[in-house]
Write a protein that holds these residues in place. Structure first.
Motif, PDB file in Angstrom:
ATOM      1  N   UNK A  57       0.826  -1.209   0.000  1.00 29.21           N
ATOM      2  CA  UNK A  57       0.000   0.000   0.000  1.00 29.21           C
ATOM      3  C   UNK A  57       0.862   1.261   0.000  1.00 29.21           C
ATOM      4  N   UNK A  66     -13.791   3.364   4.534  1.00 32.26           N
ATOM      5  CA  UNK A  66     -13.823   3.610   5.977  1.00 32.26           C
ATOM      6  C   UNK A  66     -12.487   4.133   6.480  1.00 32.26           C
ATOM      7  N   UNK A  67     -12.499   5.356   6.980  1.00 34.48           N
ATOM      8  CA  UNK A  67     -11.252   5.924   7.498  1.00 34.48           C
ATOM      9  C   UNK A  67     -10.980   5.354   8.887  1.00 34.48           C
ATOM     10  N   UNK A  68      -9.737   4.894   9.100  1.00 30.75           N
ATOM     11  CA  UNK A  68      -9.419   4.262  10.383  1.00 30.75           C
ATOM     12  C   UNK A  68      -8.364   5.023  11.174  1.00 30.75           C
ATOM     13  N   UNK A  69      -7.711   5.978  10.525  1.00 27.16           N
ATOM     14  CA  UNK A  69      -6.605   6.634  11.212  1.00 27.16           C
ATOM     15  C   UNK A  69      -6.332   7.974  10.560  1.00 27.16           C
ATOM     16  N   UNK A  90      -5.797   7.476   6.657  1.00 25.86           N
ATOM     17  CA  UNK A  90      -5.712   6.077   6.237  1.00 25.86           C
ATOM     18  C   UNK A  90      -7.067   5.386   6.334  1.00 25.86           C
ATOM     19  N   UNK A  91      -7.348   4.569   5.322  1.00 23.18           N
ATOM     20  CA  UNK A  91      -8.458   3.630   5.454  1.00 23.18           C
ATOM     21  C   UNK A  91      -7.821   2.261   5.618  1.00 23.18           C
ATOM     22  N   UNK A  92      -8.641   1.202   5.554  1.00 18.89           N
ATOM     23  CA  UNK A  92      -8.059  -0.121   5.739  1.00 18.89           C
ATOM     24  C   UNK A  92      -7.039  -0.417   4.646  1.00 18.89           C
ATOM     25  N   UNK A 105      -5.980   1.924   2.036  1.00 15.00           N
ATOM     26  CA  UNK A 105      -5.364   3.030   1.309  1.00 15.00           C
ATOM     27  C   UNK A 105      -4.814   4.037   2.301  1.00 15.00           C
ATOM     28  N   UNK A 106      -3.856   4.784   1.821  1.00 13.03           N
ATOM     29  CA  UNK A 106      -3.278   5.810   2.658  1.00 13.03           C
ATOM     30  C   UNK A 106      -3.075   7.024   1.775  1.00 13.03           C
ATOM     31  N   UNK A 153     -12.118   8.581  13.902  1.00  6.96           N
ATOM     32  CA  UNK A 153     -11.880   8.897  12.490  1.00  6.96           C
ATOM     33  C   UNK A 153     -13.113   8.639  11.617  1.00  6.96           C
ATOM     34  N   UNK A 154     -14.087   7.870  12.141  1.00  9.37           N
ATOM     35  CA  UNK A 154     -15.287   7.596  11.328  1.00  9.37           C
ATOM     36  C   UNK A 154     -16.038   8.882  11.005  1.00  9.37           C
ATOM     37  N   UNK A 165     -15.889  10.011   7.466  1.00 11.32           N
ATOM     38  CA  UNK A 165     -16.838   9.425   6.524  1.00 11.32           C
ATOM     39  C   UNK A 165     -18.240  10.015   6.714  1.00 11.32           C
ATOM     40  N   UNK A 168      -9.706   0.172  13.541  1.00  9.42           N
ATOM     41  CA  UNK A 168     -10.138   1.265  14.415  1.00  9.42           C
ATOM     42  C   UNK A 168     -10.020   0.918  15.886  1.00  9.42           C
TER      43      UNK A 168
END
Lengths: 450, 128, 491
Positions: A320, B37-40, B60-62, B64-65, B87-88, B91, C483
């Motif tokens: 990635x 889904x953004x995670x960070x 970052x999503x799961x 992609x960055x 971070x949600x 979205x 998360x």
């Protein structure tokens, strides 16, 4: 042809389906001007039976640690591997699968790695572990790069009592920046790294101190004291352990101020295999998890809320983040991690402790036996786990050669790595060395030094 | 997909809302939708500086960055710490709750080449 | 409470730590046959630990059942068709496993005298020679542990070459189709990555390289066949351009399975290549390693190979450490020896003719797949392919069905999904690599499954959105994993 099921009829069916007149016609993607004109110059193929015979013959041209009483350690340790290990890792659902990209059909691998990560955290008393790295040496190199990223500082200080091949690996990985690597010399009396020597070598630009514990000479380091010194300069402490059985007895890195614990878990479940594959491990404080290299498995749920596992924090990784990834690592040593986990699980808390004690007592018995021999000195004063350094009065190379004649591999010559240790031999003892073997070793070396 | 008319946009998919000499910056609805889904999210420190067209953070999503590029140069006067823990929000409310930083704009010239909502919409149509 | 066997197969198994029962253990070590000493007389108390909280305490049979059940939730090559593009999931011969477990290989210490390891050294020396012959290189090191490790090794050698000549170079050209490891390895070796696009037909053109190649560029790093399954047919012209400016051509050998005995990379102008023994040479992937990534080089780079090298003098084999220009080493000892044994065993079993046949049939199988599926799945490039081909979800997208949905549904039909969403240049990519060890009947059943899934995509897309239906767990919530990270059991 072995492993290729196609009959001529099959080939014809393919050619027909793709509308090619011949195999040559189909190979059009590979222009003829680039094609190899002659056959590969390789031995003719073999039947399985012939092959098995040839490999058996090759293997018999080696002498094993079963045929010889081996007192070799130095980063590769001879331990008993319970039968459950090979039995379970030989389940082909484990060994013929790949990286668990599709979690729904990889829950076995994923749960096993999650458990392995937990085991590493328990052994090291650190917060988080990755799924494995290649070996102890490359794990140290990765830890050093990680410390430089975290601290934004450049300099790297290695204890010279860190395994010489690990130090060399760090320098190789640092390539362009190897000027930033320096070493703090071990104390020639104690055979370990002195806090005051480290203090003198530290600068404000030191990203990390790397110490091995037990160190290359077998000596135990005073990790807590070293931790205070490096932390006072806002650097990170990297503790390296390549005899992982010592975790059964010694205060773990996480309780002595370590920031990144790395090393090799070969001792658990992985045969010597002439140097590989072994099992690099890395565990760290939780705040550093985003800077860790390698795969990490996390627990989550599936769409029905059922417990499930998957790879996580993938955005750190090369597929990635590409050139900005925390590392280029992709394939790691998953099956070795499984071997390690099975061995640890089958030992259990009691077995791990007993195994570590057994190693300590064996090494102590050998050490005291050797100490009593005229012409042998215990080189360093520090306490040890299952490995230590001796100094002999005669040419150590000659001594080791003479021992081979008695079917004893007596230890690793240190002169190769430390020119000043020109009469020194590194000796290890594990549960694999019977009392009889040890007595014989002591008595033979005694005769040689008379 | 919505693109508030009173905001300006960048080709890197940030939005900017200017009030006086203070700019509020976030990422667009299109950006959050493409990321998933953004995670960070990683943001600069309050009191730091950002430079126009230079990265100021990471989202970052799961799978992609993406770097966050600042539409303007200036001092960071406020950082939305709430989205670091949740971070949600990026979205759910990219133009509201999930604003990222407030910047004291050092030069009004920086605003010249930013896209209007209409131009930005045209730009993403072409990018698809 | 789980009722074991309620569904015939046991689909629930707690974490091993949740099976703990204090005082229980599996296989205890042998009793110590030397006098036990007082612990604290040997090691100061301050250096000793208390136990490790939560460490497993289970019986041997519980451990065995635990891992046996875990294994049953895994899909391996032995379970079924595993067309994971770019990974070459071919059959892992059982004889390789057997010979790699011979005590004469497993019970060797890396520092035992060379005279007592002549068989091992000979095997390694011969394997180096075989790999040289297959790749057309002048020398091979077996040290790197995996493909990416090999890439780093190769790039470090290139960097050292220029540094040695006091003309360090700073850039590496990498096509946009490359594996992520390529830019990551280049960065690690200290290079700046210069991306270059493939032309319309999915291959690199000489002019594209000409445009970016300069005297600060150390290397072009390409994959051939590339990750679209296409042969870089301009490679000789491209190599000439790179060489003219004094650079090297690095080839990622991940896709060597397509060209064994058909073309030698060395003849095509490649200067460095890493070979993934766990792909091309049939060694098992182990759920994510261990692999092995030997690196081959042309003469100019030979002095930079990692130490030690294996030398044969007369009938004697030895390790040579005295290598003044070496890059150093990438790991302790000599490499993943037991993986080398398996690869050696594979090459000996196949012979030169067998390897060539393997590559030809790998190409035939991939082209068969491509032709039979190209009306069902959108083909990224309708060109004759090598050992793999790349489709996409373009045709299914109108029903809202994605590559991921189809991949998950394939699981319900008993197949491991192909590689998905790679290469990045093909949106929604589906990369299929059948390998030569699969029968036509297997390919036909996969093709049939894909066609059924395509029909389902039209008739009942929801079915695909919900897939997989038959697995131990349903679609996994990866967002939650990221998360709310839970990275270890805490009890």
């Amino acid at each position: 042809m072995p492993y290729i099921p196609h009959t001529e009829k099959d080939i014809e069916r393919i050619l027909k389906a793709v509308g090619a007149s011949s195999v040559e016609d189909l190979l059009g993607a590979l222009p003829s001007r680039l094609r190899l004109a002659k056959d590969l110059d390789l031995p003719k193929g073999l039947s399985e039976q012939e092959l098995a015979g040839i490999l058996k013959d090759l293997s018999s041209r080696n002498s094993t640690t079963r045929e010889y009483a081996s007192f070799l350690g130095a980063g590769a340790y001879n331990h008993y591997i319970p039968a459950v290990v090979d039995s379970l890792i030989s389940r082909s659902e484990f060994y013929t699968s790949y990286t668990p990209y599709q979690p729904e059909v990889s829950q076995g691998t994923l749960q096993a790695i999650f458990e392995y990560q937990t085991l590493v955290c328990q052994l090291t008393s650190m917060d988080v572990s990755n799924a494995s790295l290649y070996d102890g040496a490359s794990a140290v190199a990765e830890a050093v790069l990680m410390a430089r990223r975290i601290t934004g500082k450049d300099a790297v200080l290695l204890s010279s009592a860190l395994h010489p091949e690990y130090r060399e690996t760090v320098r190789t990985y640092m390539a362009g920046a190897s000027d930033h690597v320096s070493e703090v010399f071990y104390c020639t009396e104690a055979g370990r790294t002195l806090p005051e020597a480290v203090e003198a070598a530290l600068t404000g630009d030191t990203a990390c101190l790397v110490v091995q514990h037990p160190n290359f000479f077998g000596s135990l380091e005073d990790v807590e004291a070293l931790s205070r010194v490096i932390h006072a300069k806002k650097g990170l402490l990297i503790v390296v352990t390549n005899e992982a059985v010592s975790f059964g007895l010694l205060k773990p890195p996480g309780e002595t101020g370590c920031d990144i614990a790395v090393g090799d878990n070969q001792s658990f479940g992985n045969p010597l295999n002439y140097g590989g594959p072994y099992l690099g491990f890395m565990a760290a404080k939780s705040e550093f998890v985003r800077q860790m290299p390698g795969r990490i498995v996390g627990e989550t749920v599936d769409k029905n809320g059922k417990r499930a596992f998957c790879l996580t924090f993938a955005t750190r990784e090369q597929h990635i983040r590409r050139e900005r990834a925390t590392s280029n690592i992709c394939t790691n040593h998953g099956l070795c991690a499984l071997s390690c986990a099975v061995h640890l699980v089958s030992l259990g808390a009691t077995g791990l402790r007993k195994l570590a004690e057994h190693n300590l007592f064996k090494a102590n018995y050998l050490k005291e036996g050797l100490r009593a021999i005229r012409g042998v000195d215990i080189a360093f004063g520090s306490p040890v786990f299952n490995e230590f350094t001796i100094r002999v009065d005669k040419d150590p190379e000659g001594v080791l050669k003479a021992l081979l004649k008695k079917k004893i591999m007596g230890g690793v010559l240190l002169k190769r790595f430390y020119p000043e240790l020109d009469r020194h031999i590194l000796v290890a003892a594990t549960e694999m060395n019977s009392k009889g073997d040890i007595d014989r070793f002591v008595s033979e070396i005694g005769k040689l030094l008379q | 997909m919505e693109f508030p008319k009173d905001f300006k946009y960048t080709k890197e998919h940030e939005w900017i809302k200017v009030e006086g000499n203070i700019a509020t910056v976030g990422i667009t609805d299109y950006a959050q939708d493409s990321l998933g889904d953004v995670v960070y999210v990683e943001l600069p420190q309050e009191g730091g500086t950002v430079t126009k067209n230079e990265p100021f953070g990471v989202v970052e999503s799961v799978k992609a960055v993406s770097d966050l590029y600042s539409p303007v140069s200036g001092n960071v006067t406020e950082v939305n710490d709430a989205i670091i823990d949740s971070p949600e929000a990026i979205n759910e409310d990219p133009y509201g709750d999930a604003w990222m930083i407030k910047v004291e704009i050092s030069s009004a010239d920086d605003l010249g080449d930013l896209l209007s909502a209409e131009d930005y919409q045209k730009f993403i149509e072409e990018e698809k | 409470m789980t009722i074991d066997g309620a569904k015939g197969l046991i689909m629930d198994e707690p974490l091993i730590f949740e099976r703990n029962s204090e005082g229980r253990s599996g296989v205890l070590p042998a009793p110590c046959d030397v006098p036990e000493a007082d612990l604290e007389s040997l090691i100061p108390k301050s250096l000793l630990r208390d136990g490790a909280a939560g460490f497993p305490e289970v019986s041997e049979i519980d451990a065995v059942r635990h891992y046996t059940r875990l294994s049953q939730w895994n899909f391996g090559v032995d379970t079924g068709f595993y067309p994971l593009g770019s990974c070459t999931m071919k059959y892992n011969p059982k004889v390789n496993e057997a010979v790699s477990r011979l005590e004469g290989f497993t019970m060797l210490h890396p520092y035992q005298p060379e005279a007592l390891a002549q068989g091992a050294l000979r095997l390694m020396h011969e394997l180096e020679a075989y790999l040289c012959e297959i790749s057309g290189m002048d020398a091979v090191t077996l040290q790197p542990s995996a493909g990416a490790h090999g890439e780093l090794c190769g790039l470090l050698m290139i960097a050292a070459y220029f540094k040695d000549r006091k003309r360090p170079r700073h850039k590496v050209i990498i096509p946009d189709t490359a594996h992520g490891t390529n830019p990551a390895s280049s960065h690690l070796a200290g290079f700046k990555v210069v991306p270059v696009k493939s032309e319309g037909k999915g291959v690199l053109s000489a002019s594209a390289i000409e445009a970016v190649m300069d005297e600060d560029t150390a290397a072009l790093m390409l994959t051939n066949p590339n990750t679209l399954g296409l042969f870089e047919r301009n490679i000789k012209e491209i190599a000439a351009i790179v060489h003219k400016k004094g650079g090297f051509v690095y080839c990622d050998g991940a896709n060597l399975n397509a060209v064994m005995g058909l073309a030698k990379l060395g003849d095509l102008g490649v200067d460095v290549v890493q070979l993934n023994l766990h792909k091309t040479f049939s060694t098992p992937h182990g759920g994510g390693g261990p692999g092995s990534g030997p690196v081959g080089v042309r003469k100019a780079l030979e002095p930079y190979l990692p130490a030690p090298r294996i030398r044969k003098a007369g009938k004697k084999y030895s390790l040579v450490y005295d290598r003044p220009r070496t890059i150093g080493r990438l790991k302790a000892f000599y490499g993943n020896f037991s993986i080398m044994v398996r690869a050696y065993s594979y090459i000996r079993r196949m012979g030169g003719e067998g390897l060539k046949r393997a590559s030809i049939v790998a190409i035939l199988n991939a082209n068969y797949m491509k032709e039979r599926l190209k009306d069902t799945l959108s083909l990224a490039f309708d060109e004759p392919c090598m050992h793999e081909c790349v489709f996409s979800d373009k045709l299914q997208a109108e029903n809202g069905v994605t590559t991921m949905d189809m991949a998950k549904r394939l699981i319900d039909y008993g197949f491991h999904p192909p590689t998905v969403y790679f290469p990045l240049v093909v949106p929604g990519a589906i990369m299929v690599e059948p390998t030569e060890t699969e029968t036509l009947e297997t390919l036909d059943s996969f093709i049939e499954a894909v066609k059924k899934i395509d029909a389902e995509a039209k008739a009942s897309p929801e079915l695909l959105k919900n897939a997989p239906l038959n697995t131990k767990v349903r679609r996994v919530d990866e967002t939650r994993a990221a998360r709310e990270p839970v990275l270890r059991w805490k009890g």
